[in-house]
Write an enzyme that holds these catalytic residues in place. Structure first.
Site, PDB file in Angstrom:
ATOM      1  N   SER A 127       0.704  -1.259  -0.280  1.00 28.52           N
ATOM      2  CA  SER A 127      -0.218   0.054   0.073  1.00 28.52           C
ATOM      3  C   SER A 127       0.987   0.962  -0.315  1.00 28.52           C
ATOM      4  O   SER A 127       1.396   2.137   0.888  1.00 28.52           O
ATOM      5  CB  SER A 127      -0.609  -0.089   1.569  1.00 28.52           C
ATOM      6  OG  SER A 127      -1.397  -1.415   1.244  1.00 28.52           O
ATOM      7  N   LYS A 144      -6.725   2.044  -2.676  1.00 29.05           N
ATOM      8  CA  LYS A 144      -6.616   1.741  -1.219  1.00 29.05           C
ATOM      9  C   LYS A 144      -7.042   2.963  -0.378  1.00 29.05           C
ATOM     10  O   LYS A 144      -7.299   3.254   1.001  1.00 29.05           O
ATOM     11  CB  LYS A 144      -5.329   0.739  -1.118  1.00 29.05           C
ATOM     12  CG  LYS A 144      -4.889   0.756   0.177  1.00 29.05           C
ATOM     13  CD  LYS A 144      -5.416  -0.375   0.689  1.00 29.05           C
ATOM     14  CE  LYS A 144      -4.676  -0.836   2.371  1.00 29.05           C
ATOM     15  NZ  LYS A 144      -5.224  -2.411   3.071  1.00 29.05           N
ATOM     16  N   LYS A 165       0.825   6.016   8.783  1.00 33.30           N
ATOM     17  CA  LYS A 165       1.465   5.858   6.749  1.00 33.30           C
ATOM     18  C   LYS A 165       0.724   6.163   6.051  1.00 33.30           C
ATOM     19  O   LYS A 165       0.922   7.241   4.759  1.00 33.30           O
ATOM     20  CB  LYS A 165       1.679   4.539   6.841  1.00 33.30           C
ATOM     21  CG  LYS A 165       3.097   4.010   5.460  1.00 33.30           C
ATOM     22  CD  LYS A 165       2.172   3.631   4.244  1.00 33.30           C
ATOM     23  CE  LYS A 165       1.321   1.923   5.532  1.00 33.30           C
ATOM     24  NZ  LYS A 165       1.185   1.208   3.897  1.00 33.30           N
TER      25      LYS A 165
HETATM   26  P1  NAD Z   1       5.635  -5.951   7.960  1.00 37.44           P
HETATM   27  O1  NAD Z   1       6.523  -4.444   7.884  1.00 37.44           O
HETATM   28  O2  NAD Z   1       5.058  -6.919   8.151  1.00 37.44           O
HETATM   29  O3  NAD Z   1       6.867  -6.506   6.017  1.00 37.44           O
HETATM   30  C1  NAD Z   1       6.843  -5.875   5.755  1.00 37.44           C
HETATM   31  C2  NAD Z   1       8.367  -7.117   5.062  1.00 37.44           C
HETATM   32  O4  NAD Z   1       9.545  -5.973   4.025  1.00 37.44           O
HETATM   33  C3  NAD Z   1       9.697  -7.247   6.724  1.00 37.44           C
HETATM   34  O5  NAD Z   1       9.785  -8.361   6.505  1.00 37.44           O
HETATM   35  C4  NAD Z   1      10.807  -6.554   5.816  1.00 37.44           C
HETATM   36  O6  NAD Z   1      11.741  -7.283   6.070  1.00 37.44           O
HETATM   37  C5  NAD Z   1      10.915  -6.516   4.173  1.00 37.44           C
HETATM   38  N1  NAD Z   1      11.461  -4.887   4.256  1.00 37.44           N
HETATM   39  C6  NAD Z   1      11.557  -3.719   4.167  1.00 37.44           C
HETATM   40  N2  NAD Z   1      12.365  -3.191   3.355  1.00 37.44           N
HETATM   41  C7  NAD Z   1      13.122  -4.354   1.974  1.00 37.44           C
HETATM   42  C8  NAD Z   1      13.972  -4.405   1.514  1.00 37.44           C
HETATM   43  N3  NAD Z   1      14.519  -2.928   1.208  1.00 37.44           N
HETATM   44  N4  NAD Z   1      14.355  -5.499   0.663  1.00 37.44           N
HETATM   45  C9  NAD Z   1      14.051  -6.702   1.141  1.00 37.44           C
HETATM   46  N5  NAD Z   1      12.796  -6.896   2.355  1.00 37.44           N
HETATM   47  C10 NAD Z   1      12.617  -5.484   3.264  1.00 37.44           C
HETATM   48  O7  NAD Z   1       4.427  -5.160   6.582  1.00 37.44           O
HETATM   49  P2  NAD Z   1       3.308  -5.813   6.119  1.00 37.44           P
HETATM   50  O8  NAD Z   1       1.922  -5.734   7.474  1.00 37.44           O
HETATM   51  O9  NAD Z   1       3.396  -7.160   5.604  1.00 37.44           O
HETATM   52  O10 NAD Z   1       2.452  -5.074   5.353  1.00 37.44           O
HETATM   53  C11 NAD Z   1       3.433  -5.067   3.948  1.00 37.44           C
HETATM   54  C12 NAD Z   1       1.911  -4.124   3.007  1.00 37.44           C
HETATM   55  O11 NAD Z   1       0.837  -4.301   3.265  1.00 37.44           O
HETATM   56  C13 NAD Z   1       2.278  -2.260   3.935  1.00 37.44           C
HETATM   57  O12 NAD Z   1       2.295  -1.188   2.875  1.00 37.44           O
HETATM   58  C14 NAD Z   1       1.100  -2.449   4.321  1.00 37.44           C
HETATM   59  O13 NAD Z   1       0.609  -0.948   4.284  1.00 37.44           O
HETATM   60  C15 NAD Z   1      -0.410  -3.455   3.604  1.00 37.44           C
HETATM   61  N6  NAD Z   1      -0.858  -3.826   4.235  1.00 37.44           N
HETATM   62  C16 NAD Z   1      -0.511  -4.188   5.313  1.00 37.44           C
HETATM   63  C17 NAD Z   1      -2.119  -5.327   6.217  1.00 37.44           C
HETATM   64  C18 NAD Z   1      -1.743  -5.716   7.728  1.00 37.44           C
HETATM   65  O14 NAD Z   1      -3.196  -5.708   8.043  1.00 37.44           O
HETATM   66  N7  NAD Z   1      -1.248  -5.774   8.033  1.00 37.44           N
HETATM   67  C19 NAD Z   1      -3.235  -5.253   5.481  1.00 37.44           C
HETATM   68  C20 NAD Z   1      -2.945  -4.561   4.487  1.00 37.44           C
HETATM   69  C21 NAD Z   1      -2.091  -4.240   4.319  1.00 37.44           C
END
Ligand code: NAD
Length: 293
Positions: free
Chosen positions: A94, A169, A237
């Site tokens: 997102s 979104k 965010k």
């Molecule tokens: P998260 O923080 O749990 O996971 C992000 C991952 O990205 C981590 O494992 C991190 O190590 C990895 N990462 C960060 N920088 C990196 C890089 N340079 N190289 C490789 N890996 C890297 O986040 P999430 O909850 O999985 O969310 C991911 C996306 O989905 C976000 O944009 C969030 O807004 C969206 N989202 C989340 C939810 C929720 O309920 N958690 C729901 C819908 C959408």
């Protein structure tokens, strides 16, 4: 079709497992080696950004925000450097739709197509493979990759050209935040006026004020349950992206600005890890009550 996935967090890890269940050839990467090993244990290959860029037909990302996606794809050792004409990039993070368009424009210079395909549904639906995808990009690219997204989602809808997925979104996140704020404000009024918020909820949930948000979040407010769900910091965010996008396109978003200030106040009080239903705590602080308790 060879798939690469970068970003194996709360969402990316279960999504990777669902891609594997559908028997795709999957290579994964993340800064967190424990997450990479967990997905490798389910049958994924482990690869560098270079290996993913060179060898995968489709590169997927599931990263926190626009700067992360830009850095992974377009940075100094970004995946774009290793990709070639005919490959496809699908960003499921997102992020700001303005950033989606900027990334797509860079990829287009090399003949690489892009879809922005953020999701709603959270971790439980990521695990079940029942996420809702909102997709932006060319119709033919969408048609060719819908089945891949359906391994992770129950609903996959194209909303327009690149950027339309993340714009949708942002609309979703504005409606959810403002709805939570309205529920918290209304319950506070009811309690201050001597009416039990639980009974207010029972009485109105089947009427016009009823909503999926109210059904999910009212019981949490009334119980004082702040376990996420969806964290306040993630919603901050998303609303930062909404405000930035709104200012860029000239759309007035006063409600978004107000609820963002409440979320920022909560972040400053160490509630950033709380569920976003903890917006109720702002009203509880102002009125010295506990909703429903
Ligand atoms: P998260 O923080 O749990 O996971 C992000 C991952 O990205 C981590 O494992 C991190 O190590 C990895 N990462 C960060 N920088 C990196 C890089 N340079 N190289 C490789 N890996 C890297 O986040 P999430 O909850 O999985 O969310 C991911 C996306 O989905 C976000 O944009 C969030 O807004 C969206 N989202 C989340 C939810 C929720 O309920 N958690 C729901 C819908 C959408």
């Amino acid at each position: 079709m060879k798939i690469g996935l970068i970003g194996l967090g709360i969402m990316g890890q279960p999504m990777a497992k669902n891609i594997l269940k559908a028997s795709y050839d999957l290579t994964v990467s993340d800064l967190n080696t424990a997450a990479v090993e967990a997905v490798a244990a389910c049958g994924a290959k482990i690869g560098t950004k270079e290996e993913i860029g060179k060898s995968c037909d489709v590169v997927l990302t599931m990263l926190p925000n626009s700067p992360h996606v830009k850095s992974v794809m377009l940075g100094q050792d970004g995946v774009i450097n290793f990709m070639h004409q005919g490959q496809v990039f699908i960003d499921m993070s997102s992020i700001n739709p303005v950033a989606s368009k900027e990334i797509a424009a860079e990829l287009a210079k090399k003949g690489i197509e892009m879809l922005d395909a953020p999701v709603s549904g959270g971790e439980p639906k990521a695990i079940d493979g029942t996420l809702s995808f909102m997709v932006g990009g060319k119709q033919e690219v969408f048609d060719a990759h819908k089945a891949l997204l359906e391994t992770m989602g129950a609903s996959v809808v194209r909303c327009g050209d690149v950027g339309a997925g993340n714009t949708t979104k942002l609309a979703n996140q504005i409606i959810v935040a403002c709805n939570i704020q309205a529920v918290a404000e209304a319950f506070t009024l009811a309690q201050k006026a001597g009416v039990d918020p639980q009974l207010v909820f029972e009485a109105i949930k089947g009427g016009l004020a009823g909503s999926t948000v109210m059904n999910a979040k009212a019981p949490m407010m009334i119980a004082g349950n702040d376990q996420p769900g969806f964290k306040i910091d993630l919603h901050i965010k998303d609303l930062n992206n909404a405000l930035d996008c709104a200012h860029t396109v000239g759309a007035p978003v006063p409600m978004t600005a107000e609820v963002q200030e409440i979320l920022q106040w909560l972040h400053g009080r160490n509630c950033g890890d709380n569920d976003h239903s903890a917006i109720a705590k702002y009203y509880e602080y102002l009125t010295d009550i506990k909703i429903g308790r």
